[in-house]
Write a protein that holds these residues in place. Structure first.
Motif, mmCIF file in Angstrom:
data_model
loop_
_atom_site.group_PDB
_atom_site.id
_atom_site.type_symbol
_atom_site.label_atom_id
_atom_site.label_comp_id
_atom_site.label_asym_id
_atom_site.label_seq_id
_atom_site.Cartn_x
_atom_site.Cartn_y
_atom_site.Cartn_z
ATOM 1 N N ASP A 217 0.834 -1.207 0.000
ATOM 2 C CA ASP A 217 0.000 0.000 0.000
ATOM 3 C C ASP A 217 0.867 1.255 0.000
ATOM 4 O OD1 ASP A 217 -2.306 -1.481 -0.009
ATOM 5 O OD2 ASP A 217 -2.583 -1.417 2.170
ATOM 6 N N ALA A 218 1.948 1.223 0.782
ATOM 7 C CA ALA A 218 2.842 2.376 0.847
ATOM 8 C C ALA A 218 3.533 2.607 -0.498
ATOM 9 C CB ALA A 218 3.892 2.165 1.941
ATOM 10 N N VAL A 219 3.911 1.514 -1.176
ATOM 11 C CA VAL A 219 4.551 1.631 -2.499
ATOM 12 C C VAL A 219 3.583 2.264 -3.496
ATOM 13 C CG1 VAL A 219 5.417 0.306 -4.473
ATOM 14 C CG2 VAL A 219 6.220 -0.227 -2.166
ATOM 15 N N ARG A 220 2.318 1.849 -3.440
ATOM 16 C CA ARG A 220 1.323 2.416 -4.356
ATOM 17 C C ARG A 220 1.145 3.911 -4.128
ATOM 18 N NH1 ARG A 220 -1.470 -2.659 -3.958
ATOM 19 N NH2 ARG A 220 -2.629 -1.954 -2.143
ATOM 20 N N LEU A 221 1.254 4.350 -2.869
ATOM 21 C CA LEU A 221 1.084 5.766 -2.556
ATOM 22 C C LEU A 221 2.181 6.638 -3.164
ATOM 23 C CD1 LEU A 221 -0.060 5.617 1.194
ATOM 24 C CD2 LEU A 221 -1.446 6.218 -0.799
ATOM 25 N N VAL A 222 3.346 6.052 -3.410
ATOM 26 C CA VAL A 222 4.424 6.831 -4.032
ATOM 27 C C VAL A 222 4.498 6.561 -5.533
ATOM 28 C CG1 VAL A 222 5.802 7.013 -1.937
ATOM 29 C CG2 VAL A 222 6.133 5.045 -3.447
ATOM 30 N N GLY A 223 3.438 5.962 -6.096
ATOM 31 C CA GLY A 223 3.323 5.853 -7.538
ATOM 32 C C GLY A 223 3.929 4.633 -8.179
ATOM 33 N N ALA A 224 4.185 3.572 -7.414
ATOM 34 C CA ALA A 224 4.759 2.352 -7.985
ATOM 35 C C ALA A 224 3.828 1.169 -7.723
ATOM 36 C CB ALA A 224 6.142 2.085 -7.402
ATOM 37 N N LYS A 225 4.109 0.059 -8.379
ATOM 38 C CA LYS A 225 3.311 -1.159 -8.203
ATOM 39 C C LYS A 225 4.168 -2.217 -7.528
ATOM 40 C CE LYS A 225 0.501 -4.550 -10.754
ATOM 41 N NZ LYS A 225 -0.678 -4.357 -9.900
ATOM 42 N N CYS A 226 3.565 -2.959 -6.594
ATOM 43 C CA CYS A 226 4.302 -3.975 -5.840
ATOM 44 C C CYS A 226 3.851 -5.369 -6.271
ATOM 45 C CB CYS A 226 4.062 -3.787 -4.343
ATOM 46 S SG CYS A 226 5.138 -4.772 -3.299
ATOM 47 N N MET A 227 4.827 -6.247 -6.525
ATOM 48 C CA MET A 227 4.545 -7.642 -6.872
ATOM 49 C C MET A 227 5.170 -8.551 -5.823
ATOM 50 S SD MET A 227 5.299 -7.590 -10.969
ATOM 51 C CE MET A 227 5.082 -9.364 -11.036
ATOM 52 N N LEU A 228 4.509 -9.668 -5.526
ATOM 53 C CA LEU A 228 4.995 -10.632 -4.539
ATOM 54 C C LEU A 228 5.470 -11.878 -5.278
ATOM 55 C CD1 LEU A 228 5.220 -10.933 -1.448
ATOM 56 C CD2 LEU A 228 3.019 -12.098 -1.488
ATOM 57 N N VAL A 229 6.749 -12.199 -5.148
ATOM 58 C CA VAL A 229 7.300 -13.358 -5.853
ATOM 59 C C VAL A 229 7.933 -14.323 -4.857
ATOM 60 C CG1 VAL A 229 7.767 -11.945 -7.886
ATOM 61 C CG2 VAL A 229 9.586 -12.306 -6.236
ATOM 62 N N GLY A 230 8.141 -15.567 -5.307
ATOM 63 C CA GLY A 230 8.761 -16.577 -4.453
ATOM 64 C C GLY A 230 7.779 -17.288 -3.546
ATOM 65 N N ILE A 231 6.516 -17.375 -3.979
ATOM 66 C CA ILE A 231 5.503 -18.053 -3.155
ATOM 67 C C ILE A 231 5.605 -19.557 -3.365
ATOM 68 C CG2 ILE A 231 3.038 -18.305 -2.683
ATOM 69 C CD1 ILE A 231 2.620 -15.471 -3.525
ATOM 70 N N ARG A 232 6.148 -20.248 -2.376
ATOM 71 C CA ARG A 232 6.288 -21.698 -2.449
ATOM 72 C C ARG A 232 4.936 -22.363 -2.189
ATOM 73 N NH1 ARG A 232 9.873 -19.726 1.052
ATOM 74 N NH2 ARG A 232 8.992 -20.847 2.841
ATOM 75 N N PRO A 233 4.779 -23.630 -2.597
ATOM 76 C CA PRO A 233 3.494 -24.318 -2.397
ATOM 77 C C PRO A 233 3.015 -24.311 -0.946
ATOM 78 C CG PRO A 233 4.879 -25.583 -3.886
ATOM 79 C CD PRO A 233 5.718 -24.455 -3.384
ATOM 80 N N GLU A 234 3.937 -24.551 0.001
ATOM 81 C CA GLU A 234 3.519 -24.591 1.403
ATOM 82 C C GLU A 234 3.078 -23.213 1.900
ATOM 83 O OE1 GLU A 234 8.125 -24.524 1.400
ATOM 84 O OE2 GLU A 234 6.465 -25.368 0.231
ATOM 85 N N ILE A 235 3.720 -22.158 1.366
ATOM 86 C CA ILE A 235 3.317 -20.803 1.733
ATOM 87 C C ILE A 235 1.946 -20.493 1.154
ATOM 88 C CG2 ILE A 235 3.854 -18.354 1.473
ATOM 89 C CD1 ILE A 235 5.686 -19.795 3.413
ATOM 90 N N ALA A 236 1.710 -20.928 -0.087
ATOM 91 C CA ALA A 236 0.400 -20.717 -0.717
ATOM 92 C C ALA A 236 -0.701 -21.397 0.085
ATOM 93 C CB ALA A 236 0.424 -21.241 -2.149
ATOM 94 N N GLN A 237 -0.432 -22.621 0.556
ATOM 95 C CA GLN A 237 -1.416 -23.356 1.351
ATOM 96 C C GLN A 237 -1.710 -22.621 2.659
ATOM 97 O OE1 GLN A 237 0.197 -27.291 1.815
ATOM 98 N NE2 GLN A 237 -0.423 -27.970 -0.227
ATOM 99 N N THR A 238 -0.661 -22.086 3.282
ATOM 100 C CA THR A 238 -0.836 -21.350 4.533
ATOM 101 C C THR A 238 -1.681 -20.106 4.320
ATOM 102 O OG1 THR A 238 1.313 -22.120 5.337
ATOM 103 C CG2 THR A 238 0.365 -20.190 6.429
ATOM 104 N N ILE A 239 -1.395 -19.357 3.242
ATOM 105 C CA ILE A 239 -2.138 -18.133 2.949
ATOM 106 C C ILE A 239 -3.617 -18.439 2.736
ATOM 107 C CG2 ILE A 239 -2.450 -16.320 1.212
ATOM 108 C CD1 ILE A 239 0.589 -16.295 0.853
ATOM 109 N N VAL A 240 -3.899 -19.512 2.000
ATOM 110 C CA VAL A 240 -5.296 -19.909 1.753
ATOM 111 C C VAL A 240 -5.968 -20.341 3.049
ATOM 112 C CG1 VAL A 240 -6.770 -21.591 0.611
ATOM 113 C CG2 VAL A 240 -4.891 -20.541 -0.648
ATOM 114 N N ALA A 241 -5.265 -21.131 3.852
ATOM 115 C CA ALA A 241 -5.837 -21.638 5.111
ATOM 116 C C ALA A 241 -6.153 -20.506 6.082
ATOM 117 C CB ALA A 241 -4.876 -22.635 5.752
ATOM 118 N N LEU A 242 -5.312 -19.468 6.087
ATOM 119 C CA LEU A 242 -5.514 -18.336 6.997
ATOM 120 C C LEU A 242 -6.526 -17.337 6.459
ATOM 121 C CD1 LEU A 242 -1.817 -17.647 8.112
ATOM 122 C CD2 LEU A 242 -3.623 -18.704 9.466
ATOM 123 N N GLY A 243 -6.923 -17.509 5.187
ATOM 124 C CA GLY A 243 -7.893 -16.586 4.599
ATOM 125 C C GLY A 243 -7.319 -15.209 4.336
ATOM 126 N N ILE A 244 -6.002 -15.133 4.096
ATOM 127 C CA ILE A 244 -5.341 -13.843 3.851
ATOM 128 C C ILE A 244 -5.669 -13.361 2.440
ATOM 129 C CG2 ILE A 244 -3.105 -12.677 3.669
ATOM 130 C CD1 ILE A 244 -2.055 -14.771 5.696
#
Length: 276
Positions: A217-244
């Motif tokens: 959100d802070a990056v967007r406020l200064v006019g840039a776009k933020c991308m999230l890379v390096g999401i491993r399968p176990e991290i993806a499962q955790t994110i889904v399970a937590l409802g993030i």
């Protein structure tokens, strides 16, 4: 009387340490005796015995130097405070049993010897635990500083594209440092796309995700776009399970795919050049 006990320990040190080692090997909650080589164990056990004798015979200055050196070593080996306390308790029991077996203790001197040993082992315990705690705190502080320096830099990759590799656990203090470096780097490098690489982050829980969303959100406020890379399968499962909710993010599993998408966002692409 202290010198008499020290003399007895010195005379029977090998047998006392052998018994102490066997007793400590039975402590199932510590792996020091299971993973270290016999040479390392023998040297450490010998140094422990010498430290005990030093506390009875040497000056405070000499003892403190020896104590600090030993504390640094056992912190490096991963001894817990509980294990240190058990080591001292077991040494006292082994020494008492050995003295009793040899007839060194009798009805006339057992009370005085017990009192001397109690008065000796209590400050010895306090001094070793204090030295251990000081060395441990200093080690943790240095490791924390090193981790902060290594994992919070925004690195220009291409014109308008930068990457920030994140390594280790992200707590509130580190998140603040990441945010500051991220915003400063975006402005400095005039980045339009920032890749946050979480390949080196062992766990992504609700708190970590919250910090990452705040950074985006802070990056967007200064006019840039933020991308999230390096999401491993176990991290993806955790994110889904937590409802993030990461719907506002562009996410990829690898840095390579992230770079390709970042180039596309800046109207560029990687093309293969054929030989003429």
């Amino acid at each position: 009387m202290n010198k008499q006990i020290a003399g007895y320990i010195n005379e029977h040190l090998d047998e006392i340490l052998e018994r102490w080692t066997i007793k400590m090997e039975d402590e199932k909650d510590d792996r020091f005796f299971q993973i270290m080589s016999e040479k390392v164990i023998d040297n450490t056990v010998r140094e422990f015995g010498e430290l005990v004798v030093f506390s009875l015979t040497e000056s405070e200055e000499v003892y403190r130097v020896k104590l600090n050196d030993f504390s640094v070593k056992i912190v490096r080996y991963g001894w817990s405070v509980t294990f240190v306390l058990k080591a001292l308790t077991n040494f006292t029991h082994v020494l008492y049993d050995k003295m009793n077996e040899d007839g060194y203790l009798n009805e006339q001197n057992i009370i005085s010897y017990t009192e001397i040993m109690t008065n000796w082992i209590t400050p010895l315990t306090h001094s070793i635990v204090e030295a251990y705690s000081n060395v441990w705190d200093r080690t943790v502080h240095l490791q924390k500083m090193a981790l902060q320096e290594l994992s919070a830099s925004l690195i220009p990759m291409f014109d308008k594209i930068s990457v920030m590799p994140l390594v280790g656990t992200i707590d509130t203090e580190r998140a603040k440092l990441i945010m500051e470096n991220l915003l400063h780097g975006v402005v400095k490098h005039r980045a339009e796309v920032v890749l946050l690489d979480i390949t080196g982050v062992p766990v992504v829980d609700t708190m970590v995700a919250h910090h990452i969303i705040q950074a985006a959100d802070a990056v967007r406020l200064v006019g840039a776009k933020c991308m999230l890379v390096g999401i491993r399968p176990e991290i993806a499962q955790t994110i889904v399970a937590l409802g993030i909710n990461l719907n506002d993010f562009t996410t990829t599993s690898t840095m390579q795919r992230g770079v390709e998408k970042a180039l596309a966002l800046t109207n560029r692409a990687i093309v293969e050049v054929k030989d003429k």
